[in-house]
Design a protein around this motif. Structure first.
Motif, PDB file in Angstrom:
ATOM      1  N   SER A  96      19.224  54.154  -5.135  1.00 46.15           N
ATOM      2  CA  SER A  96      18.218  53.583  -4.775  1.00 46.15           C
ATOM      3  C   SER A  96      18.845  53.931  -3.418  1.00 46.15           C
ATOM      4  N   GLU A  97      19.521  53.885  -2.758  1.00 39.06           N
ATOM      5  CA  GLU A  97      19.148  54.433  -1.956  1.00 39.06           C
ATOM      6  C   GLU A  97      19.193  56.003  -1.767  1.00 39.06           C
ATOM      7  N   ASN A  98      19.348  56.942  -2.457  1.00 40.24           N
ATOM      8  CA  ASN A  98      18.833  58.321  -2.793  1.00 40.24           C
ATOM      9  C   ASN A  98      17.609  58.461  -2.503  1.00 40.24           C
ATOM     10  N   GLN A  99      17.173  57.219  -2.863  1.00 35.74           N
ATOM     11  CA  GLN A  99      15.391  57.675  -3.305  1.00 35.74           C
ATOM     12  C   GLN A  99      15.135  56.955  -2.436  1.00 35.74           C
ATOM     13  N   LYS A 100      15.657  55.988  -1.590  1.00 32.60           N
ATOM     14  CA  LYS A 100      14.866  55.704  -0.427  1.00 32.60           C
ATOM     15  C   LYS A 100      14.652  56.776   0.606  1.00 32.60           C
ATOM     16  N   TYR A 101      16.434  57.922   0.882  1.00 36.90           N
ATOM     17  CA  TYR A 101      16.053  59.062   1.457  1.00 36.90           C
ATOM     18  C   TYR A 101      15.331  59.940   1.436  1.00 36.90           C
ATOM     19  N   PHE A 102      15.356  60.053  -0.196  1.00 32.15           N
ATOM     20  CA  PHE A 102      14.767  61.189  -0.830  1.00 32.15           C
ATOM     21  C   PHE A 102      12.673  60.677  -0.105  1.00 32.15           C
ATOM     22  N   SER A 103      12.245  59.087  -0.357  1.00 30.10           N
ATOM     23  CA  SER A 103      11.344  58.769  -0.193  1.00 30.10           C
ATOM     24  C   SER A 103      11.025  59.976   1.468  1.00 30.10           C
ATOM     25  N   GLU A 104      11.849  59.017   2.285  1.00 32.68           N
ATOM     26  CA  GLU A 104      11.932  58.957   3.693  1.00 32.68           C
ATOM     27  C   GLU A 104      11.320  61.099   4.095  1.00 32.68           C
ATOM     28  N   THR A 105      12.337  61.161   3.318  1.00 34.93           N
ATOM     29  CA  THR A 105      12.199  62.440   3.802  1.00 34.93           C
ATOM     30  C   THR A 105      10.700  63.332   3.268  1.00 34.93           C
ATOM     31  N   ALA A 106      10.429  62.759   2.671  1.00 29.71           N
ATOM     32  CA  ALA A 106       9.492  63.770   2.134  1.00 29.71           C
ATOM     33  C   ALA A 106       8.077  62.940   2.700  1.00 29.71           C
ATOM     34  N   ASP A 107       8.326  61.730   3.024  1.00 28.62           N
ATOM     35  CA  ASP A 107       7.170  61.533   4.113  1.00 28.62           C
ATOM     36  C   ASP A 107       7.298  61.985   5.656  1.00 28.62           C
ATOM     37  N   LYS A 108       8.640  62.567   6.026  1.00 24.05           N
ATOM     38  CA  LYS A 108       8.376  62.906   7.165  1.00 24.05           C
ATOM     39  C   LYS A 108       7.960  64.280   6.666  1.00 24.05           C
ATOM     40  N   ALA A 109       8.208  65.086   5.343  1.00 23.46           N
ATOM     41  CA  ALA A 109       7.941  66.182   5.062  1.00 23.46           C
ATOM     42  C   ALA A 109       6.495  66.424   5.086  1.00 23.46           C
ATOM     43  N   ARG A 110       5.474  65.367   4.380  1.00 25.72           N
ATOM     44  CA  ARG A 110       4.300  65.255   4.828  1.00 25.72           C
ATOM     45  C   ARG A 110       3.914  64.879   5.382  1.00 25.72           C
ATOM     46  N   ASP A 111       4.242  64.107   6.861  1.00 25.71           N
ATOM     47  CA  ASP A 111       3.561  63.937   7.869  1.00 25.71           C
ATOM     48  C   ASP A 111       3.685  65.406   8.570  1.00 25.71           C
ATOM     49  N   ALA A 112       4.824  66.317   8.472  1.00 24.48           N
ATOM     50  CA  ALA A 112       4.922  67.381   9.332  1.00 24.48           C
ATOM     51  C   ALA A 112       4.045  68.431   9.052  1.00 24.48           C
ATOM     52  N   LEU A 113       3.748  68.361   7.754  1.00 27.99           N
ATOM     53  CA  LEU A 113       2.548  69.301   6.827  1.00 27.99           C
ATOM     54  C   LEU A 113       0.646  68.759   7.235  1.00 27.99           C
ATOM     55  N   GLN A 114       0.918  68.099   7.458  1.00 25.97           N
ATOM     56  CA  GLN A 114      -0.385  67.595   7.553  1.00 25.97           C
ATOM     57  C   GLN A 114      -0.850  67.718   9.017  1.00 25.97           C
TER      58      GLN A 114
END
Length: 140
Positions: A80-98
């Motif tokens: 669950s912690e890993n999923q939260k971390y990867f979700s946050e990382t994916a959100d940051k990456a998506r924001d950076a790409l946008q």
């Protein structure tokens, strides 16, 4: 009288033998019942020991299962912690790409504007050149 006493003594002894035989039969019945009770007690004792062993084994199995459940809970929490971390990382990456996409679109718009301006400048200079060539030809 001796015969009468002997007969009485024989009767008394016969009654005593009957009473002792009766007592012996009662004792044998009681002894058989006691043996049955002892056998039943031994069987119950054996069953009790088997149940005790089964209970210890079941308790041990339950402990193993409880340990496995705890391990799985910890693993689930970690996942669950890993999923939260990867979700946050994916959100940051998506924001950076946008953000990068917006910057690229802005750059493209500027480039398009610059191309239009330069194209217009080239058209104006070509027009000026033609006018110059016409004037130059007339001047000749």
């Amino acid at each position: 009288t001796y015969k009468a006493r002997s007969d009485n003594e024989i009767e008394r002894l016969s009654a005593e033998i009957d009473r002792q035989e009766e007592t012996l039969q009662e004792y044998e019945v009681k002894s058989a019942k006691a043996e049955q009770v002892k056998t039943a007690y031994d069987l119950l004792q054996t069953d009790s020991e088997k149940l005790s062993v089964s209970l210890r084994e079941a308790s041990s199995d339950a402990k193993v299962k409880d340990d496995e459940i705890e391990r799985l809970k910890k693993e689930l929490a970690m996942l669950s912690e890993n999923q939260k971390y990867f979700s946050e990382t994916a959100d940051k990456a998506r924001d950076a790409l946008q953000t990068e996409l917006v910057e690229l679109k802005t750059y493209k718009a500027r480039s398009d504007n610059e191309i239009e301006r330069l194209s217009a400048e080239i058209d104006r200079q070509e027009e000026t050149l033609q006018e110059y060539e016409v004037k130059s030809a007339k001047a000749e």
